[in-house]
Design a protein around this motif. Structure first.
Motif, short mmCIF file in Angstrom:
data_model
loop_
_atom_site.label_atom_id
_atom_site.label_comp_id
_atom_site.label_asym_id
_atom_site.label_seq_id
_atom_site.Cartn_x
_atom_site.Cartn_y
_atom_site.Cartn_z
N LYS A 2 -11.86 -20.05 70.88
CA LYS A 2 -12.31 -21.39 70.49
C LYS A 2 -13.80 -21.35 70.16
O LYS A 2 -14.61 -20.82 70.94
N LEU A 3 -14.15 -21.90 69.01
CA LEU A 3 -15.53 -21.90 68.52
C LEU A 3 -16.01 -23.32 68.29
O LEU A 3 -15.23 -24.21 67.93
N ALA A 4 -17.30 -23.53 68.50
CA ALA A 4 -17.90 -24.85 68.29
C ALA A 4 -19.33 -24.66 67.81
O ALA A 4 -19.88 -23.54 67.81
N SER A 5 -19.94 -25.76 67.40
CA SER A 5 -21.34 -25.75 67.00
C SER A 5 -22.07 -26.84 67.77
O SER A 5 -21.70 -28.02 67.68
N LEU A 6 -23.05 -26.47 68.54
CA LEU A 6 -23.89 -27.46 69.21
C LEU A 6 -24.90 -28.00 68.20
O LEU A 6 -25.26 -27.32 67.23
N LYS A 7 -25.33 -29.22 68.41
CA LYS A 7 -26.26 -29.84 67.48
C LYS A 7 -27.58 -29.08 67.46
O LYS A 7 -28.25 -28.93 68.49
N GLY A 12 -26.02 -26.48 62.85
CA GLY A 12 -25.57 -26.28 64.21
C GLY A 12 -25.86 -24.88 64.73
O GLY A 12 -26.38 -24.01 64.03
N ARG A 13 -25.51 -24.67 66.02
CA ARG A 13 -25.70 -23.38 66.68
C ARG A 13 -24.34 -22.92 67.19
O ARG A 13 -23.71 -23.59 68.00
N LEU A 14 -23.88 -21.78 66.73
CA LEU A 14 -22.54 -21.30 67.06
C LEU A 14 -22.43 -20.93 68.53
O LEU A 14 -23.27 -20.22 69.08
N VAL A 15 -21.35 -21.43 69.17
CA VAL A 15 -21.05 -21.07 70.55
C VAL A 15 -19.57 -20.75 70.66
O VAL A 15 -18.74 -21.24 69.88
N VAL A 16 -19.23 -19.92 71.62
CA VAL A 16 -17.84 -19.67 72.00
C VAL A 16 -17.54 -20.56 73.19
O VAL A 16 -18.34 -20.66 74.13
N ALA A 22 -14.42 -26.19 79.22
CA ALA A 22 -15.41 -26.54 80.25
C ALA A 22 -16.74 -25.83 80.06
O ALA A 22 -17.79 -26.36 80.43
N TRP A 23 -16.71 -24.62 79.46
CA TRP A 23 -17.92 -23.80 79.39
C TRP A 23 -18.14 -23.28 77.97
O TRP A 23 -17.21 -23.21 77.18
N TYR A 24 -19.38 -22.93 77.71
CA TYR A 24 -19.70 -22.27 76.44
C TYR A 24 -20.69 -21.16 76.69
O TYR A 24 -21.39 -21.12 77.72
N THR A 25 -20.73 -20.23 75.75
CA THR A 25 -21.76 -19.21 75.75
C THR A 25 -22.29 -19.05 74.33
O THR A 25 -21.52 -19.15 73.37
N GLU A 67 -18.79 -32.33 74.98
CA GLU A 67 -18.37 -32.63 73.61
C GLU A 67 -19.34 -33.57 72.91
O GLU A 67 -19.47 -33.52 71.68
N ARG A 68 -20.03 -34.41 73.65
CA ARG A 68 -20.98 -35.33 73.02
C ARG A 68 -22.18 -34.58 72.43
O ARG A 68 -22.91 -35.12 71.61
N GLU A 69 -22.38 -33.33 72.86
CA GLU A 69 -23.49 -32.53 72.34
C GLU A 69 -23.06 -31.66 71.16
O GLU A 69 -23.88 -30.94 70.58
N ALA A 70 -21.79 -31.73 70.82
CA ALA A 70 -21.27 -30.91 69.74
C ALA A 70 -21.44 -31.59 68.40
O ALA A 70 -21.20 -32.79 68.24
N ALA A 71 -21.85 -30.79 67.43
CA ALA A 71 -21.81 -31.23 66.03
C ALA A 71 -20.41 -30.94 65.52
O ALA A 71 -19.55 -30.40 66.24
N ALA A 72 -20.13 -31.28 64.28
CA ALA A 72 -18.92 -30.77 63.66
C ALA A 72 -19.01 -29.25 63.67
O ALA A 72 -20.10 -28.69 63.48
N PRO A 73 -17.91 -28.52 63.90
CA PRO A 73 -17.98 -27.05 63.88
C PRO A 73 -18.63 -26.51 62.60
O PRO A 73 -19.37 -25.54 62.64
N LEU A 74 -18.33 -27.15 61.48
CA LEU A 74 -19.03 -26.89 60.22
C LEU A 74 -19.71 -28.19 59.81
O LEU A 74 -19.11 -29.03 59.15
#
Length: 335
Positions: A2-7, A12-16, A22-25, A67-74
């Motif tokens: 699972k991948l996401a982008s923090l704002k 964004g900034r790519l995180v796993v 619950a967690w990201y790195t 999740e509130r700190e997440a941007a759109a993944p792209l």
């Protein structure tokens, strides 16, 4: 995986993200952004998978994933093309406009090119300048491709799918008829869409990803009440391989292209239009569809379009009732 982008900045900034969300790195040592990872997928994917495994075993630096700190993944993409794979939805919405549906719609996918320079984050507000425009939600599935060659067939197109997620493809229904009457497609009637907090690799979806379709209940709530519970894998006339191949018929697609399914829509068990959730049906993934059903049954629509203060919630849960992609939860705000 699972991948996401923090704002962070514009992309964004790519995180796993961990399987339980619950967690990201941070993945910046592999790729600073998701687009950068997609551009160099052959190198980045195994390294990202290794990082994901380390995160699950607690051997990677980690932080709480909010999740509130997440941007759109792209946050912005090179391409956003949205199909109408659920032809049941197309048929109903066209009825509401008094438009006949050509028979070819059952054999040749319908698709439009949307704006991709600004995707809303999963908790970002839906800005609305005028409620008379008829603001509507559209709960859909979306995939992200790698590079797709010109003329790719369905199998090659399916092989290009890198990630799967959800999207709220916002529509301004009352602007659509006049735009389409010009014969040149959507522009003003399709503002920015919102993407789910995380995108997931197809293998991580297990049996939910089968035959180019995402299977499972797509849950939609409106102002805290159940609105839709359609199964994304049912009544999907065109799978994602077919949609991607349709788009690639005359051009190649660049890595990071987003392809939407169109509004998820199921027929009722009797073969007719779906029934509302509170009447034992599977409900709807957009307001236009329920308004069409109301018009067919009662002569006029009863459910209003979105207005300032309304809250839309979209997600898909696994068999343990855990969110797979995270939640899109947006409040409509006057802009």
């Amino acid at each position: 995986m699972k991948l996401a982008s923090l704002k962070h900045g514009r992309d964004g900034r790519l995180v796993v993200v961990s399987e339980d969300l619950a967690w990201y790195t941070d993945a910046f040592l592999i790729a600073p952004t998701l687009q950068a990872a997609l551009d160099d997928w052959a190198r980045c994917e195994p390294e990202l998978r290794n990082l994901a495994e380390m995160l699950e075993h607690g051997s990677a630096p980690r932080g709480r994933f909010h999740e509130r700190e997440a941007a759109a993944p792209l946050p912005r993409a090179y391409q956003w093309a949205d199909g109408s794979a659920y032809v049941n939805h197309v048929e109903l919405v066209r009825k509401a406009r008094g438009a006949e549906m050509p028979a070819s719609f059952w054999t040749d996918p319908l698709m439009y090119q949307g704006g991709s320079d600004n995707f809303l984050g999963p908790r970002d507000a839906i800005p609305l300048r005028d409620e008379a425009w008829g603001c509507d939600l559209e709960a859909e599935v979306v995939v992200v491709t790698g590079d797709v060659p010109l003329g790719a067939d369905r199998e090659a197109a399916l092989d290009s799918v890198r990630l799967v997620g959800l999207v709220n493809d916002v529509s301004l229904r009352n602007l659509i008829p006049a735009e389409l009457a010009k014969g040149f497609g959507f522009v003003q009637s399709k503002p920015a869409s919102a993407l789910s907090p995380v995108f997931v690799t197809p293998d991580a979806l297990g049996v939910r990803w089968k035959d180019g379709k995402l299977h499972g209940t797509l849950t939609v709530e409106l102002n805290g009440k159940p609105f839709g519970q359609a199964d994304a894998g049912v009544d999907m006339t065109f799978d994602f391989g077919t949609l991607i191949a349709h788009l690639a018929k005359t051009r190649s697609l660049g890595a990071g292209s987003l392809i939407g399914s169109g509004t998820v829509s199921n027929r009722d068990a009797d073969g007719g239009p779906g029934k509302p959730v509170d009447q034992g049906g599977l409900g709807y993934s957009c307001i236009a569809e329920v308004r069409t059903v109301e018009t067919l049954l009662h002569g006029k629509p009863e459910t209003p379009f979105l207005k300032a203060g309304d809250v839309v919630r979209i997600e898909m849960l696994d068999e343990k009732h855990h969110s797979i992609f995270g939640t899109i939860e947006q409040t409509v705000e006057a802009a």
